[in-house]
Design a protein around this motif. Structure first.
Motif, PDB file in Angstrom:
ATOM      1  N   LYS A  46    -104.932 -21.264  32.592  1.00  0.00           N
ATOM      2  CA  LYS A  46    -105.069 -20.046  32.921  1.00  0.00           C
ATOM      3  C   LYS A  46    -103.923 -19.082  32.579  1.00  0.00           C
ATOM      4  CE  LYS A  46    -107.941 -20.766  36.965  1.00  0.00           C
ATOM      5  NZ  LYS A  46    -109.080 -19.558  36.538  1.00  0.00           N
ATOM      6  N   SER A  47    -102.633 -19.482  32.501  1.00  0.00           N
ATOM      7  CA  SER A  47    -101.421 -18.906  32.196  1.00  0.00           C
ATOM      8  C   SER A  47    -101.629 -18.501  30.738  1.00  0.00           C
ATOM      9  CB  SER A  47    -100.197 -19.731  32.395  1.00  0.00           C
ATOM     10  OG  SER A  47     -99.167 -19.094  32.038  1.00  0.00           O
ATOM     11  N   LYS A  59    -104.191 -15.888  29.934  1.00  0.00           N
ATOM     12  CA  LYS A  59    -103.744 -14.508  30.292  1.00  0.00           C
ATOM     13  C   LYS A  59    -102.699 -14.011  29.248  1.00  0.00           C
ATOM     14  CE  LYS A  59    -101.621 -12.001  33.857  1.00  0.00           C
ATOM     15  NZ  LYS A  59    -101.188 -12.187  35.363  1.00  0.00           N
ATOM     16  N   SER A  60    -101.795 -14.815  28.630  1.00  0.00           N
ATOM     17  CA  SER A  60    -100.861 -14.591  27.763  1.00  0.00           C
ATOM     18  C   SER A  60    -101.284 -14.348  26.229  1.00  0.00           C
ATOM     19  CB  SER A  60     -99.719 -15.205  27.625  1.00  0.00           C
ATOM     20  OG  SER A  60    -100.171 -16.623  27.130  1.00  0.00           O
ATOM     21  N   GLY A  67    -104.986 -13.625  25.633  1.00  0.00           N
ATOM     22  CA  GLY A  67    -106.180 -13.343  25.510  1.00  0.00           C
ATOM     23  C   GLY A  67    -107.286 -14.173  24.996  1.00  0.00           C
ATOM     24  N   ASP A  91    -110.306 -16.854  25.796  1.00  0.00           N
ATOM     25  CA  ASP A  91    -111.168 -16.964  26.982  1.00  0.00           C
ATOM     26  C   ASP A  91    -110.534 -18.463  27.416  1.00  0.00           C
ATOM     27  OD1 ASP A  91    -113.467 -17.886  28.776  1.00  0.00           O
ATOM     28  OD2 ASP A  91    -114.237 -16.147  27.950  1.00  0.00           O
ATOM     29  N   GLU A  92    -110.405 -18.712  28.712  1.00  0.00           N
ATOM     30  CA  GLU A  92    -109.970 -19.754  29.450  1.00  0.00           C
ATOM     31  C   GLU A  92    -110.900 -20.869  29.180  1.00  0.00           C
ATOM     32  OE1 GLU A  92    -110.896 -18.353  34.139  1.00  0.00           O
ATOM     33  OE2 GLU A  92    -108.965 -18.374  33.367  1.00  0.00           O
TER      34      GLU A  92
END
Length: 235
Positions: free
Chosen positions: A93-94, A97-98, A100, A102-103
């Motif tokens: 997840k981190s 987010k950093s 871009g 897709d998780e």
């Protein structure tokens, strides 16, 4: 990554019936089944759009039972602990987010590369591929280390997504693929999976392994719609 470890799945199907089914997965429509996708990765060629991917929660819940057993199933020492699995989720997840990326895609690539075993061995076929993402000469590995520190788990995920000083990760490869296929949707992600596995891509035929795993992109597409243990029909 480019020289992928052969993941042993003998015995996985035998426990498939014991895996929990979730009501969310039923509602969403994800399923543990395999469709052999062929061609350029586009929706027009029959590949699933991002709208057809499971949610993060659905895909995570479907894969946790594999992560709990994958080390021993594959003959490696020390199954993931609950805290290590939670650290994997936090790291994905981190990093999503950093960067871009897709998780859900990061999760699918990780499962394709290592089945989520934090103690996966490092492969070396001219390039070392360590850790959860089997990254390009990455620094993160917990092979032989138990417990695996959360900082190392984060490093393993980051090496595969953000890349290393020796080679690109998913973030850079996704940008490359988006330019080649002319969109920023699911087709670009499938092309990215081919680049991550092979180092290059035949963008008209993502099943062309170019010396690497022919079924890789099709596998990743299926993972994104819920495939875990069903028999692959890719050939």
């Amino acid at each position: 990554m480019f020289a992928n470890i052969a993941i042993i799945v003998t015995g996985l199907a035998a426990v498939g019936s014991a895996l929990p089914a979730t009501s969310s997965a039923t509602k969403r429509g994800i399923a543990d089944k395999y469709t052999f996708y062929q061609g350029d990765g586009s929706s027009a060629a029959g590949w699933p759009s991002q709208d057809a991917w499971g949610t993060w929660d659905e895909l995570w819940d479907a894969n946790v039972p594999l992560m709990q057993k994958s080390c021993v199933w594959n003959g490696w020492v020390g199954d993931d602990s609950d805290s290590e699995i939670q650290d994997i989720a936090n790291a994905i997840k981190s990093t999503a987010k950093s960067t871009g990326v897709d998780e859900r895609f990061i999760l699918a690539i990780m499962m394709q590369e290592s089945k989520g075993c934090v103690r996966v061995p490092t492969t070396n076929n001219g390039v070392t591929n360590p850790g959860l993402m089997q990254s390009h000469n990455g620094a993160g590995s917990c092979f032989g280390i138990n417990p695996c520190p959360s900082s190392t788990i984060s490093l393993m995920i980051n090496d595969g997504v953000a890349g290393t000083s020796e080679g690109p990760g998913l973030e850079k490869l996704l940008s490359q693929a988006e330019g080649k296929v002319g969109n920023k949707g699911s087709q670009a992600y499938y092309a990215t999976s081919r680049l991550y596995n092979s180092g290059s891509a035949d963008y008209t035929n993502l099943d062309n392994g170019l010396g690497s795993t022919a079924c890789y992109a099709s596998d990743v597409a299926n993972r994104l719609t819920g495939w875990t243990l069903a028999t692959s029909t890719c050939h």
